[in-house]
Design a protein around this motif. Structure first.
Motif, PDB file in Angstrom:
ATOM      1  N   ASN A  67      -8.239  19.888 -14.992  1.00 41.71           N
ATOM      2  CA  ASN A  67      -8.235  20.756 -16.178  1.00 41.71           C
ATOM      3  C   ASN A  67      -8.914  20.108 -17.389  1.00 41.71           C
ATOM      4  OD1 ASN A  67      -6.389  18.902 -17.143  1.00 41.71           O
ATOM      5  ND2 ASN A  67      -4.660  20.308 -17.186  1.00 41.71           N
ATOM      6  N   GLY A  68      -9.443  18.897 -17.205  1.00 35.74           N
ATOM      7  CA  GLY A  68     -10.170  18.221 -18.284  1.00 35.74           C
ATOM      8  C   GLY A  68      -9.347  17.280 -19.126  1.00 35.74           C
ATOM      9  N   ARG A  69      -8.023  17.305 -18.955  1.00 36.03           N
ATOM     10  CA  ARG A  69      -7.169  16.408 -19.725  1.00 36.03           C
ATOM     11  C   ARG A  69      -7.112  15.037 -19.053  1.00 36.03           C
ATOM     12  NH1 ARG A  69      -2.673  17.807 -22.764  1.00 36.03           N
ATOM     13  NH2 ARG A  69      -3.742  18.884 -24.406  1.00 36.03           N
ATOM     14  N   TYR A  70      -6.878  14.038 -19.871  1.00 32.15           N
ATOM     15  CA  TYR A  70      -6.760  12.669 -19.359  1.00 32.15           C
ATOM     16  C   TYR A  70      -5.284  12.345 -19.188  1.00 32.15           C
ATOM     17  CZ  TYR A  70     -11.688  12.090 -20.174  1.00 32.15           C
ATOM     18  OH  TYR A  70     -13.044  12.223 -20.112  1.00 32.15           O
ATOM     19  N   PHE A  71      -4.953  11.697 -18.058  1.00 30.31           N
ATOM     20  CA  PHE A  71      -3.558  11.434 -17.741  1.00 30.31           C
ATOM     21  C   PHE A  71      -3.480  10.181 -16.887  1.00 30.31           C
ATOM     22  CE2 PHE A  71       0.159  11.883 -14.976  1.00 30.31           C
ATOM     23  CZ  PHE A  71       1.145  12.066 -15.940  1.00 30.31           C
ATOM     24  N   GLY A  72      -2.390   9.447 -17.000  1.00 28.74           N
ATOM     25  CA  GLY A  72      -2.183   8.264 -16.162  1.00 28.74           C
ATOM     26  C   GLY A  72      -2.989   7.089 -16.680  1.00 28.74           C
ATOM     27  N   LYS A  73      -4.005   6.720 -15.934  1.00 31.16           N
ATOM     28  CA  LYS A  73      -4.842   5.584 -16.331  1.00 31.16           C
ATOM     29  C   LYS A  73      -5.762   6.021 -17.471  1.00 31.16           C
ATOM     30  CE  LYS A  73      -8.311   2.348 -14.799  1.00 31.16           C
ATOM     31  NZ  LYS A  73      -9.349   2.078 -13.834  1.00 31.16           N
ATOM     32  N   VAL A  74      -5.458   5.525 -18.673  1.00 30.65           N
ATOM     33  CA  VAL A  74      -6.259   5.829 -19.856  1.00 30.65           C
ATOM     34  C   VAL A  74      -6.665   4.489 -20.463  1.00 30.65           C
ATOM     35  CG1 VAL A  74      -6.290   6.951 -22.110  1.00 30.65           C
ATOM     36  CG2 VAL A  74      -5.033   7.991 -20.218  1.00 30.65           C
ATOM     37  N   VAL A  75      -7.966   4.257 -20.548  1.00 30.30           N
ATOM     38  CA  VAL A  75      -8.489   2.970 -21.020  1.00 30.30           C
ATOM     39  C   VAL A  75      -9.088   3.148 -22.410  1.00 30.30           C
ATOM     40  CG1 VAL A  75     -10.118   1.103 -20.536  1.00 30.30           C
ATOM     41  CG2 VAL A  75      -8.962   2.276 -18.648  1.00 30.30           C
ATOM     42  N   GLU A  76      -8.588   2.349 -23.352  1.00 29.59           N
ATOM     43  CA  GLU A  76      -9.087   2.423 -24.728  1.00 29.59           C
ATOM     44  C   GLU A  76     -10.559   2.030 -24.795  1.00 29.59           C
ATOM     45  OE1 GLU A  76      -6.802   0.336 -27.634  1.00 29.59           O
ATOM     46  OE2 GLU A  76      -4.910   1.109 -26.872  1.00 29.59           O
ATOM     47  N   TRP A  77     -11.221   2.591 -25.824  1.00 28.55           N
ATOM     48  CA  TRP A  77     -12.628   2.277 -26.087  1.00 28.55           C
ATOM     49  C   TRP A  77     -12.695   1.154 -27.104  1.00 28.55           C
ATOM     50  CZ3 TRP A  77     -17.218   3.177 -24.146  1.00 28.55           C
ATOM     51  CH2 TRP A  77     -18.325   2.873 -24.922  1.00 28.55           C
ATOM     52  N   PRO A  78     -13.558   0.170 -26.954  1.00 31.02           N
ATOM     53  CA  PRO A  78     -14.456  -0.008 -25.823  1.00 31.02           C
ATOM     54  C   PRO A  78     -13.717  -0.560 -24.618  1.00 31.02           C
ATOM     55  CG  PRO A  78     -14.790  -1.789 -27.398  1.00 31.02           C
ATOM     56  CD  PRO A  78     -13.788  -0.845 -28.001  1.00 31.02           C
ATOM     57  N   CYS A  79     -14.100  -0.092 -23.458  1.00 25.59           N
ATOM     58  CA  CYS A  79     -13.470  -0.543 -22.216  1.00 25.59           C
ATOM     59  C   CYS A  79     -13.929  -1.975 -21.918  1.00 25.59           C
ATOM     60  CB  CYS A  79     -13.842   0.392 -21.070  1.00 25.59           C
ATOM     61  SG  CYS A  79     -15.587   0.347 -20.629  1.00 25.59           S
ATOM     62  N   PRO A  80     -13.306  -2.648 -20.959  1.00 24.41           N
ATOM     63  CA  PRO A  80     -13.709  -4.014 -20.624  1.00 24.41           C
ATOM     64  C   PRO A  80     -15.176  -4.133 -20.216  1.00 24.41           C
ATOM     65  CG  PRO A  80     -11.557  -3.550 -19.675  1.00 24.41           C
ATOM     66  CD  PRO A  80     -12.080  -2.249 -20.229  1.00 24.41           C
ATOM     67  N   THR A  81     -15.719  -3.108 -19.573  1.00 25.39           N
ATOM     68  CA  THR A  81     -17.125  -3.157 -19.156  1.00 25.39           C
ATOM     69  C   THR A  81     -18.047  -3.195 -20.373  1.00 25.39           C
ATOM     70  OG1 THR A  81     -16.608  -1.954 -17.126  1.00 25.39           O
ATOM     71  CG2 THR A  81     -18.915  -1.960 -17.834  1.00 25.39           C
ATOM     72  N   VAL A  82     -17.845  -2.269 -21.289  1.00 26.64           N
ATOM     73  CA  VAL A  82     -18.683  -2.210 -22.499  1.00 26.64           C
ATOM     74  C   VAL A  82     -18.459  -3.446 -23.360  1.00 26.64           C
ATOM     75  CG1 VAL A  82     -19.095  -0.930 -24.639  1.00 26.64           C
ATOM     76  CG2 VAL A  82     -18.854   0.294 -22.477  1.00 26.64           C
ATOM     77  N   ALA A  83     -17.217  -3.870 -23.497  1.00 28.28           N
ATOM     78  CA  ALA A  83     -16.914  -5.056 -24.301  1.00 28.28           C
ATOM     79  C   ALA A  83     -17.611  -6.300 -23.738  1.00 28.28           C
ATOM     80  CB  ALA A  83     -15.406  -5.270 -24.377  1.00 28.28           C
TER      81      ALA A  83
END
Length: 93
Positions: A67-83
């Protein structure tokens, strides 16, 4: 006056160094653009998404329901990859 023995030694050293580096230099023409493309693809996937109330998360790392909502595993920005990418780029400057 130049010392002919030292001049010859330096010339030989410089030629040897360039010969050793030649494969890396030649490979850089294709390897560098490919690496930049790969980096752009990764950063294109790991994009910030604004969610309520006022959080920003990584759309790629976070779990999105059908349905487009985020649930469960939610990773703050910036994520470890971008950081990690940003930290590495800053350290090279």
């Amino acid at each position: 006056e130049r010392n002919p023995v030292l001049s010859a030694m330096f010339r030989d050293y410089a030629v040897s160094a360039l010969e050793a580096a030649a494969p890396f230099i030649a490979d850089a023409r294709t390897a560098l653009p490919a690496a930049l493309t790969a980096l752009k693809v990764v950063l294109g996937l790991h994009r910030p998404v604004e969610v309520e109330p006022s959080d920003t998360i990584c759309g790629e790392c976070s779990f999105q329901l059908p349905n487009g909502r985020y649930f469960g595993k939610v990773v703050e920005w910036p994520c470890p990859t971008v950081a990690a990418i940003e930290a590495e780029l800053r350290s090279e400057s």
